[in-house]
Structures are given as C-alpha cells and as structure tokens.
Design an enzyme around this catalytic site. Sequence first.
Site, mmCIF file in Angstrom:
data_model
loop_
_atom_site.group_PDB
_atom_site.id
_atom_site.type_symbol
_atom_site.label_atom_id
_atom_site.label_comp_id
_atom_site.label_asym_id
_atom_site.label_seq_id
_atom_site.Cartn_x
_atom_site.Cartn_y
_atom_site.Cartn_z
ATOM 1 N N THR A 131 0.499 7.559 0.498
ATOM 2 C CA THR A 131 1.152 6.244 -0.072
ATOM 3 C C THR A 131 0.586 6.051 -1.410
ATOM 4 O O THR A 131 -0.589 6.281 -1.433
ATOM 5 C CB THR A 131 1.119 5.151 0.975
ATOM 6 N N ASP A 132 1.355 5.344 -2.406
ATOM 7 C CA ASP A 132 0.797 4.740 -3.422
ATOM 8 C C ASP A 132 0.060 3.717 -3.336
ATOM 9 O O ASP A 132 -0.721 3.016 -4.182
ATOM 10 C CB ASP A 132 2.086 4.452 -4.565
ATOM 11 N N GLU A 133 -0.071 2.855 -2.095
ATOM 12 C CA GLU A 133 -0.888 1.657 -1.940
ATOM 13 C C GLU A 133 -2.201 2.072 -1.866
ATOM 14 O O GLU A 133 -2.916 1.075 -2.089
ATOM 15 C CB GLU A 133 -0.338 0.967 -0.385
ATOM 16 N N TYR A 156 -4.166 -1.276 6.055
ATOM 17 C CA TYR A 156 -3.231 -0.025 6.085
ATOM 18 C C TYR A 156 -3.490 0.753 5.001
ATOM 19 O O TYR A 156 -4.127 2.184 5.032
ATOM 20 C CB TYR A 156 -1.831 -0.518 5.861
ATOM 21 N N LYS A 160 -5.246 4.598 4.874
ATOM 22 C CA LYS A 160 -4.688 6.144 4.292
ATOM 23 C C LYS A 160 -5.311 6.530 3.188
ATOM 24 O O LYS A 160 -5.504 7.719 3.058
ATOM 25 C CB LYS A 160 -3.325 5.529 3.692
HETATM 26 P P1 NAD Z 1 6.924 5.091 10.881
HETATM 27 O O1 NAD Z 1 6.117 4.086 11.452
HETATM 28 O O2 NAD Z 1 8.576 4.961 10.811
HETATM 29 O O3 NAD Z 1 6.700 6.383 11.668
HETATM 30 C C1 NAD Z 1 5.456 6.720 12.149
HETATM 31 C C2 NAD Z 1 5.360 7.762 13.329
HETATM 32 O O4 NAD Z 1 4.210 8.093 13.814
HETATM 33 C C3 NAD Z 1 6.094 6.992 14.515
HETATM 34 O O5 NAD Z 1 7.239 8.201 15.029
HETATM 35 C C4 NAD Z 1 5.076 7.041 15.527
HETATM 36 O O6 NAD Z 1 5.559 7.234 16.937
HETATM 37 C C5 NAD Z 1 4.345 8.076 15.245
HETATM 38 N N1 NAD Z 1 2.721 7.892 15.684
HETATM 39 C C6 NAD Z 1 2.160 6.695 15.415
HETATM 40 N N2 NAD Z 1 0.802 6.725 15.934
HETATM 41 C C7 NAD Z 1 0.824 8.050 16.260
HETATM 42 C C8 NAD Z 1 -0.226 8.786 17.148
HETATM 43 N N3 NAD Z 1 -1.547 8.354 17.178
HETATM 44 N N4 NAD Z 1 0.242 10.194 17.540
HETATM 45 C C9 NAD Z 1 1.266 10.624 17.094
HETATM 46 N N5 NAD Z 1 2.212 9.808 16.561
HETATM 47 C C10 NAD Z 1 1.992 8.563 16.221
HETATM 48 O O7 NAD Z 1 6.220 5.601 9.386
HETATM 49 P P2 NAD Z 1 7.045 5.971 8.078
HETATM 50 O O8 NAD Z 1 7.455 4.812 7.275
HETATM 51 O O9 NAD Z 1 7.928 7.060 8.547
HETATM 52 O O10 NAD Z 1 5.915 6.781 7.321
HETATM 53 C C11 NAD Z 1 5.352 8.070 7.585
HETATM 54 C C12 NAD Z 1 4.329 8.481 6.589
HETATM 55 O O11 NAD Z 1 4.499 8.255 5.491
HETATM 56 C C13 NAD Z 1 2.991 7.569 7.143
HETATM 57 O O12 NAD Z 1 1.918 8.186 6.913
HETATM 58 C C14 NAD Z 1 3.275 6.567 5.880
HETATM 59 O O13 NAD Z 1 1.602 6.200 5.611
HETATM 60 C C15 NAD Z 1 3.681 7.465 4.822
HETATM 61 N N6 NAD Z 1 4.513 6.840 3.811
HETATM 62 C C16 NAD Z 1 5.440 5.803 3.954
HETATM 63 C C17 NAD Z 1 6.137 5.187 3.043
HETATM 64 C C18 NAD Z 1 7.138 4.246 3.409
HETATM 65 O O14 NAD Z 1 7.914 3.520 2.673
HETATM 66 N N7 NAD Z 1 7.717 4.122 4.613
HETATM 67 C C19 NAD Z 1 5.855 5.370 1.665
HETATM 68 C C20 NAD Z 1 4.694 6.270 1.489
HETATM 69 C C21 NAD Z 1 4.208 7.131 2.410
#
Ligand code: NAD
Length: 351
Positions: A131-133, A156, A160
């Site tokens: 993430t950009d955070e 968070y 990351k």
């Molecule tokens: P999300 O919370 O919707 O999905 C996370 C998934 O990971 C879920 O399906 C959950 O069941 C699974 N999970 C959690 N803990 C687990 C574990 N211990 N073992 C196996 N599976 C597990 O998240 P998202 O928004 O889809 O984000 C996905 C990735 O992208 C993350 O790594 C996040 O940091 C990164 N990201 C998200 C955003 C955003 O805007 N949502 C932006 C940049 C990066």
Amino acid sequence: MNKVLITGGAGFIGSHVVRLFVNKYSDYEIYNLDALTYAGNLENITDLESKPNYHFIKGDITNESFIEDFFQKHQFDAVIHLAAESHVDRSISDPLAFAKTNILGTMILLNAFKKLWQDNWSNKLFYHVSTDEVYGTLGETGLFTETTSYDPNSPYSASKASSDHFVRSYGETYGMPFVISNCSNNYGANQFPEKLIPLFINNIINNKSLPVYGDGKYTRDWLFVNDHASAIDLVFHKGKNKQTYNIGGFNEWQNIDLIKLLCSQMDEKLEREKGESEELITYVKDRPGHDLRYAIDATKINKELGWKPSVTFEEGLSKTIDWYLKNQVWLNNIINGEYQNYYNKQYNLTS
Ligand code: NAD
C-alpha cells in the site's frame, strides 16, 4: 511460471486478481489460499468454481506447519501475496492481529518459498502487494515516488511497511526474486462494506447517516480495482526483479468532495431529489494518526510497463454504484452475516 499461488483471493482486490489470472491464463494453475476471515467472501468468486485451472484452499498463512506442507505439496513457481488484515480502524483497536497476519504471515510464506527454491531461483517470483500508506503522509503538495522514505503512521501501515522490508531482505539475503507494488485506495465491486465507498452507498440506499471524519479534508488517490488488477498482471509478468512499482489513479480527491460526488450520482440513480443524499452527511470525531494526504506518482509503471488507468473516476464510481445496486443480495448477505455460511454450504460441511 505456471503454478501460481494467490493469497487472499476471497477478499476485495484478491478476488479481482484471481478472476483475471484464471480467465486470462488458462495454462496456469491458480491456487487461491484464503483463511476466510470476516473480510473473505467466497460469494465474490462463485463464477470461478467450475474452472479447471482454479483451486480454492481454505488456510491460514500464520499456520507455519500447514504452509510448509502446502508449499512442499504443490511446489508453487510464484506467489502473489495479498492476504492481510487491511482496515486501518481495526488496526487501531487490535494492532497485534495486524502484526501477526501481515508480518508473521508474510515471513512464513517467504520461508516456505525459500525452502522450496533456495538452490535454484530460476523463473521463480514472490510478489508482495502493498500500500501507499507505508510512505506516511504528505503536506498539500508533493507525491510519493518509489524512493520516498517509509514513514508509516498507523499499525496497519507499519505492518505493511515491515512486510515490505522482509520481502526485500529475502531478495538481498537469499537471492529470492521479488517485486513489490504500493497502491493507493481502491474502489469497485465486492469491497467489504466497512470501507468508505460501499459503506456510504449502503447508507444512502437505507437513508442512514454518512459519518465523515474531522473536516472531511483528508485527501486520497483513488483507483478502480480492475485497474489495480491489470497493473498487478503487468508487474507480475514484466516487472523487473527487486523493483518496487507505485500504482495510482492520478486521481486525488478530498473526502468531502468525493462524498458529494457519490451523493449526486446516487440521487440520480435512485431518482431522488437533487441534494437529498447530501443531507445525510454527519461530521464525526477524527481518528488518531489520521494521515492528511496521500498521492502517488505512478510515472514509473506508466513509462516502464505502459500501464495507465482505463476509466475516469466518474465512470468508475458510476459502474461501482451500479454494481452495488444490482447486487443488494451480496451486500445484505454480508450485513446479516449469511456470507460466512457459504463455504460450509458450498463444500457440504456441517459446521
Ligand atoms: P481484504 O480485507 O478485502 O481481503 C483480505 C483477504 O485476506 C480476505 O479474503 C481474508 O480472508 C484474507 N486473510 C486475512 N488474514 C488471512 C490469513 N491469516 N491467512 C489467509 N488469508 C487471510 O483486503 P483488500 O482490500 O482486498 O486488500 C488486499 C491487499 O491489498 C492487502 O495486502 C492490502 O494491504 C493491499 N492494498 C489494499 C488497498 C485497498 O484500497 N483496499 C490498497 C493498496 C493495497
């Protein structure tokens, strides 16, 4: 590289990435590993269940012996790692859960991958989706580039940032080929309705108040989730070893302006009076450690890999609202918890 493990593929972004890979690369075997926490929802990917190159496995990345056996059994050529605890507000109330999944879980995956291939890394790749955070916050000007120092402010983003560092260290120490991408806020179909856009769509549908932190001036860059998935596809196939790519929408919005745009699109789609939804806006006390502004410089991925977003924010937001309006059963199943029974029903389990 044809045996690809995608972690977190039942979550928001992961489900779009899994779908893209399963449909686009029929010669790849795609394994989707997800613990199905509150954020994982198999209803996001029902369309993939019958695909011959798709396999779902329920499992926890923090379970070391399970992960080691799982990697030994399947001999994955590549990992695209998205599984994480992802909600900043939850990280403030339970930071340890974030350290466990995001740091320890990532290390367990790195160790299992290292154990498989440390004698010959040829054609192997570990891709960490981040993430950009991790870069912290910006003032009114400036952009995060790939060389901006890490300066995370929430548990968070700290978790990351830490997992990014571990991935990089495995590249330097053990020669593990890796790429990392750091992306801005995503929006689109299948996002868990605790995040701003789906939460507010749902609240507007139900005439509930729209809680806005502080003065609403927080600024974020927003990217349509399908565009993030296409960037991940490019970075996976064409990104250079040991490189980081920033991914963003060239699309900065102050929260309050975004919410007003959302309200006006919702008024039109629900055939309500102009301005009706805006009346639901309610300012609430700010959260601690709230970053003022994030903005991504995505020049590198644009210049090196030729990626750019495919939709404007207005188009993406309109498509997103249409999806939630059409999929109110999906939304209601989350709100009443029914989605958590889907796994048991699908796999004929009793508990
Ligand atoms: P999300 O919370 O919707 O999905 C996370 C998934 O990971 C879920 O399906 C959950 O069941 C699974 N999970 C959690 N803990 C687990 C574990 N211990 N073992 C196996 N599976 C597990 O998240 P998202 O928004 O889809 O984000 C996905 C990735 O992208 C993350 O790594 C996040 O940091 C990164 N990201 C998200 C955003 C955003 O805007 N949502 C932006 C940049 C990066």
